[in-house]
Design a protein around this motif. Structure first.
Motif, PDB file in Angstrom:
ATOM      1  N   TRP A  85      -2.123  -3.450  -4.045  1.00  0.00           N
ATOM      2  CA  TRP A  85      -2.777  -2.446  -4.172  1.00  0.00           C
ATOM      3  C   TRP A  85      -3.661  -2.297  -4.087  1.00  0.00           C
ATOM      4  O   TRP A  85      -5.518  -1.999  -4.763  1.00  0.00           O
TER       5      TRP A  85
ATOM      6  N   GLN B 284      -6.983   3.460  12.670  1.00  0.00           N
ATOM      7  CA  GLN B 284      -7.348   2.880  11.621  1.00  0.00           C
ATOM      8  C   GLN B 284      -8.852   1.870  12.655  1.00  0.00           C
ATOM      9  O   GLN B 284      -8.575   2.801  13.838  1.00  0.00           O
TER      10      GLN B 284
ATOM     11  N   CYS C 164      -0.200   7.622   6.007  1.00  0.00           N
ATOM     12  CA  CYS C 164      -1.244   7.115   6.664  1.00  0.00           C
ATOM     13  C   CYS C 164      -0.063   5.226   5.728  1.00  0.00           C
ATOM     14  O   CYS C 164       0.751   4.494   6.353  1.00  0.00           O
ATOM     15  N   GLY C 165       0.064   5.407   3.989  1.00  0.00           N
ATOM     16  CA  GLY C 165       0.707   4.849   3.086  1.00  0.00           C
ATOM     17  C   GLY C 165       0.220   5.107   2.022  1.00  0.00           C
ATOM     18  O   GLY C 165       1.476   5.212   0.688  1.00  0.00           O
ATOM     19  N   CYS C 166      -0.662   4.923   1.744  1.00  0.00           N
ATOM     20  CA  CYS C 166      -1.302   5.083   0.004  1.00  0.00           C
ATOM     21  C   CYS C 166      -1.533   6.722   0.011  1.00  0.00           C
ATOM     22  O   CYS C 166      -1.097   7.058   0.190  1.00  0.00           O
TER      23      CYS C 166
ATOM     24  N   ARG D  19     -12.120   0.809   1.230  1.00  0.00           N
ATOM     25  CA  ARG D  19     -10.617   1.433   0.257  1.00  0.00           C
ATOM     26  C   ARG D  19      -9.998   0.440   1.643  1.00  0.00           C
ATOM     27  O   ARG D  19      -8.641  -0.129   1.195  1.00  0.00           O
ATOM     28  N   CYS D  20     -10.175   0.528   3.109  1.00  0.00           N
ATOM     29  CA  CYS D  20      -9.209   0.509   3.951  1.00  0.00           C
ATOM     30  C   CYS D  20      -9.331  -1.118   4.408  1.00  0.00           C
ATOM     31  O   CYS D  20      -8.253  -1.472   4.453  1.00  0.00           O
TER      32      CYS D  20
ATOM     33  N   CYS E  61      -7.529  -2.707   1.779  1.00  0.00           N
ATOM     34  CA  CYS E  61      -5.834  -3.071   1.910  1.00  0.00           C
ATOM     35  C   CYS E  61      -6.051  -3.817   3.439  1.00  0.00           C
ATOM     36  O   CYS E  61      -4.800  -4.595   3.285  1.00  0.00           O
ATOM     37  N   TYR E  62      -6.551  -3.610   4.499  1.00  0.00           N
ATOM     38  CA  TYR E  62      -6.211  -4.236   5.578  1.00  0.00           C
ATOM     39  C   TYR E  62      -6.032  -5.585   5.146  1.00  0.00           C
ATOM     40  O   TYR E  62      -5.547  -6.702   5.502  1.00  0.00           O
TER      41      TYR E  62
ATOM     42  N   ASN F 233       0.868  -1.114  -0.401  1.00  0.00           N
ATOM     43  CA  ASN F 233       0.400   0.043  -0.432  1.00  0.00           C
ATOM     44  C   ASN F 233       0.721   0.925   0.033  1.00  0.00           C
ATOM     45  O   ASN F 233       0.740   2.272  -0.116  1.00  0.00           O
TER      46      ASN F 233
ATOM     47  N   ARG G 235      -3.553  -6.867   3.017  1.00  0.00           N
ATOM     48  CA  ARG G 235      -1.770  -6.903   4.049  1.00  0.00           C
ATOM     49  C   ARG G 235      -1.658  -7.784   4.884  1.00  0.00           C
ATOM     50  O   ARG G 235      -0.708  -8.859   5.180  1.00  0.00           O
TER      51      ARG G 235
ATOM     52  N   SER H 207      -4.338   8.582   0.282  1.00  0.00           N
ATOM     53  CA  SER H 207      -3.584   8.984   2.178  1.00  0.00           C
ATOM     54  C   SER H 207      -2.767  10.621   2.738  1.00  0.00           C
ATOM     55  O   SER H 207      -3.149  11.269   3.582  1.00  0.00           O
TER      56      SER H 207
END
Ligand code: SF4
Length: 206
Positions: A69, A117, A164-166, A83-84, A87-88, A34, A91, A169
């Motif tokens: 991702w 989160q 967060c990462g993406c 989306r999250c 993503c969870y 991500n 991963r 985000s």
């Protein structure tokens, strides 16, 4: 019990690792396709690896493939919550596959140390995807340890990211910072205006 702990970054590893290592044998898996861009991925990974090397923690890395991702979240559209979730699922699923290959009993994730989160979505997606690989998902909630994780990571001089990462985000976090800045400025101006009106009223009284 042997646990494979998904870690999103070094600062978030600190407290969850210590909490779980008191009860089980814990290894770490860095599985984060991500993260955007690649330089950011590497910076977070290297921060985590440096700490793990000092602390004697074993870390496996799932090779970086940001296309995973992109494909995983494609169905979520503009819905951030969905989306999250996707993503969870992605991963934790990568870690579950690694755990099944390595004969681990359970999978957990450091994601639940972050107040940003959603622990319910993490638990639901984690349980679902781990069941597919025949490993147990440890539903954790480390949020009460977040202040200590923040303190320790600052003390250790770790790199601490501000999104967060993406890619989305990063944009959302920048927008939120800007909105907070605008709100603070408006509050200061309102306070100055109120002070000015009070002075003016006092002056009038005098
Ligand atoms: S905001 Fe964080 S959890 Fe949500 S999709 Fe982006 S990287 Fe994943």
């Amino acid at each position: 019990m042997r646990i494979l702990l998904h870690a999103c970054c070094g600062p978030c590893l600190l407290e969850p690792y210590d909490a779980l290592a008191g009860q089980a044998e814990v290894d770490v898996c860095y599985a984060n396709p991500n993260i955007h861009p690649a330089e950011e991925y590497e910076r977070r990974r290297d921060t985590l690896l440096a700490y793990a090397a000092d602390a004697g923690i074993r870390v496996a890395e799932i090779p970086y493939d940001p296309g995973l991702w992109t494909a995983a979240v494609a169905g979520a559209g503009e819905d951030r919550r969905e989306r999250c979730r996707a993503c969870y699922r992605l991963r934790v699923g990568l870690v579950a596959a690694e755990a099944a290959r390595g004969g681990y009993d359970a999978v957990a994730t450091t994601l639940t140390v972050s107040p940003y989160q959603d622990p319910d979505s993490i638990r639901e997606e984690g349980e679902r995807v781990c069941a597919e690989y025949g490993v147990r998902f440890l539903a954790t909630d480390f949020r009460e340890r977040y202040p200590e994780a923040t303190r320790r990571s600052r003390e250790l001089g770790m790199y601490r990211q501000n999104y967060c990462g993406c890619g989305p985000s990063a944009v959302e976090a920048a927008d939120e910072r800007e909105a907070r800045k605008v709100a603070r400025k408006a509050a200061r101006e309102a306070a100055r205006t109120a002070d000015g009106q009070a002075v003016s009223r006092d002056g009038h009284r005098r």
